[in-house]
Design an enzyme around this catalytic site. Sequence first.
Site, mmCIF file in Angstrom:
data_model
loop_
_atom_site.group_PDB
_atom_site.id
_atom_site.type_symbol
_atom_site.label_atom_id
_atom_site.label_comp_id
_atom_site.label_asym_id
_atom_site.label_seq_id
_atom_site.Cartn_x
_atom_site.Cartn_y
_atom_site.Cartn_z
ATOM 1 N N CYS A 58 4.925 -1.421 12.610
ATOM 2 C CA CYS A 58 3.704 -2.091 13.086
ATOM 3 C C CYS A 58 2.517 -1.140 12.952
ATOM 4 O O CYS A 58 2.520 -0.053 13.536
ATOM 5 C CB CYS A 58 3.892 -2.519 14.539
ATOM 6 S SG CYS A 58 2.387 -3.014 15.374
ATOM 7 N N CYS A 102 0.746 -0.577 16.260
ATOM 8 C CA CYS A 102 1.552 0.272 17.145
ATOM 9 C C CYS A 102 1.465 1.740 16.718
ATOM 10 O O CYS A 102 1.451 2.638 17.551
ATOM 11 C CB CYS A 102 3.015 -0.168 17.130
ATOM 12 S SG CYS A 102 3.236 -1.908 17.536
ATOM 13 N N ASP A 114 -16.848 11.318 -21.961
ATOM 14 C CA ASP A 114 -17.107 12.470 -22.815
ATOM 15 C C ASP A 114 -16.478 12.157 -24.170
ATOM 16 O O ASP A 114 -15.449 11.481 -24.234
ATOM 17 C CB ASP A 114 -16.462 13.711 -22.195
ATOM 18 C CG ASP A 114 -16.484 14.885 -23.145
ATOM 19 O OD1 ASP A 114 -17.576 15.280 -23.576
ATOM 20 O OD2 ASP A 114 -15.392 15.406 -23.466
#
Length: 697
Positions: free
Chosen positions: A11, A14, A389
């Site tokens: 969770c 939690c 580049d």
Amino acid sequence: MAEFKLSGLSCANCAKEMEDELKDLKHGKDAKVLYNSGKMVISNKMEMADVEKVLKREGVSVIPTEDDHNHDHDHGDKQLMIQIGISTILFFVAFLTEKYIPNWGTFSIYFVAAALSGYQTFFKGLKNLFRFKFNIDTLMTVALVGAFIIGDWGEGTVVAILFGVNEYLEGFGMRQARKSMSELLKVVPKTANILKDGIAVEVPINELKLGDVVLIKAGDKVPSDAKIIDGKSSVNEAAITGESMPVEKEAGDALFGGSVNNEGTLKAEITAIYEDSSLAKILHLVEEAQETKTPTELFIDKFAKYYTPIIMLFAVLVTVAPPLFFGGSWSYWVYEGLAVLIIGCPCALILSSPVAIVSGITRSAKNGVLIKGGVFLEQLAKTKQIAFDKTGTLTEGKPAVAKEVVYDEANFFQISGMMEQSSGHPIAAAVMTRVNDKVATLPEMDELTTIGGKGLSGIFEGKSYFLGNEQQIPATSWTDQARNDVAQLKDDGYTVVITASETAILGMFGIRDALRKESKELVQQLHKEGMTNIIMLTGDHEKTAEKVAKEIGMDTYYAGLLPEDKLTKIQQLHDQNGSIAMVGDGINDSPALATADLGIAMGKGTDSAIEVADIVLMQDHLGNLPITVKIAQKVRRVVFFNIAFALGLKILALVLAMLGYLTLWMAIMADMGATIIVTIFGLSILIRTKEEKNREK
């Protein structure tokens, strides 16, 4: 600081609450609970007994370090599902027999069924209630107790059962994402065969030291970064670069830790202990990347903090306002208030982003693209302009013959090859690559002289020959046609190498940095993915830059730039058009990479590339960049859909509550439905496309 793997961490909300509790403990101010990777980081000074008490309250435990990581640590989930199964059977027994048995019997069966599924939630919620801590467990506890008090035993039991299923599903998505992540960790070698007095001795990789010589047999993993000192083989570097095609290696070549020796036996000298190896850095950065919060996630965290108290206040209003002011039934509106508490669960909302982010980072890592955090994945999805580049990025970074003008084919390639075959100059290598396609054998020149800054002169069978730039060629060799051809090649941006005798020019090569074969297709794919401004930055002169940009299909190019000029140009482009990404080789482009909103380096796993950029293409090509853009865009779409869906479902339920039509089972089904949908969509990002699978073949 000490790091621990956690079991039962299912969770997100939690996890945040556990982290807050750990921070309140002595020496706990720097404690972290990393939900996405299932880890806890705490100070060595903290008392483990106190830490474990906090974890135990949430049903979380520390996985012993000596435990095999392949073991199943989800036994708590299996137990929960068994309890839910029994609860469901008892619910149907009570529902089907309630007309035939006394009320106390029906109540008892419903109570046992609800207790089996919801007792953990009840006890956690009760503790939170006494501490005035209002989270999902508190809300569900109040709803369960309230349902039984007002006599809705059946619906209360359904709430307990469905909430248990919801808890399981909430953790399921992240478990699957972590499982996918753990597949990356399987490439980590466990042992190495060190050669001691000519005998191979197997030792754990953490005992390797710099300079140790290891024996790597066919099929073995390379234990850490090393250099071959004896042997020749093909090596699979997919663990590092994502490329499935083997790479031929011989004495003097570098090996990446975690790559696999396909054939033969190699002796190699360890050049980095495992903790400092490219593989270890990559895996560490990928795990670390899972825990970085995107702006969207930070917003959700902030929103969820105020969301639950507001829902509780709304539930109180729904409960008391209709009976007090409109003559509504207390029992009816208490029931609606309880339903509001259930729909107030923020789990689906909190879960809407992490599963998608971790899935995106993991899938990219499997493709050989290292993304250092969800924030960079989100940034890539929003970016509409990207600068490259030229040298070493869009091109191979080494000269190649791109064009040739031949006047005397019978002698041009042979004489050019005879003069260049002993030279180590990069341009000579380019010429020899072309000559070898034309001429099978090359005799030696009778005499050969190097003229500094001009080229070569030599004698073969009594005749003098010359190779180099215009200054090296005798005036007697020139014709008007030859001078025009040289001028045209130079105007087109080529470096010109001329081969001549004393009386005639045999031909000339137009040399330039070879384009990567994927560069043109890359630009097309990036346009397809929504990039509106693709830019090339180069130090080359205007003509060369214009030709390359036109050939590749660039939207814009800027030539004649020094490294500091590239930095300035990136700043200007950002100011003009907004967010910009920069792709370079990770070394000489560092200032521009650091200045861009998003720095993307390609570097075949080199330390400099890993350190300098936000995203690293571990391959030595750009092929996976469009796929990574597509993944980033999908993650962004999924996250926003998940948020909209989770909030939309809750708003609809709250409207039904105000109208008096929301039931307890509808509330829990809405919450569970949102959890299922956001989980499925988050995990869908792990599904690889045909393009990715074909690239592997």
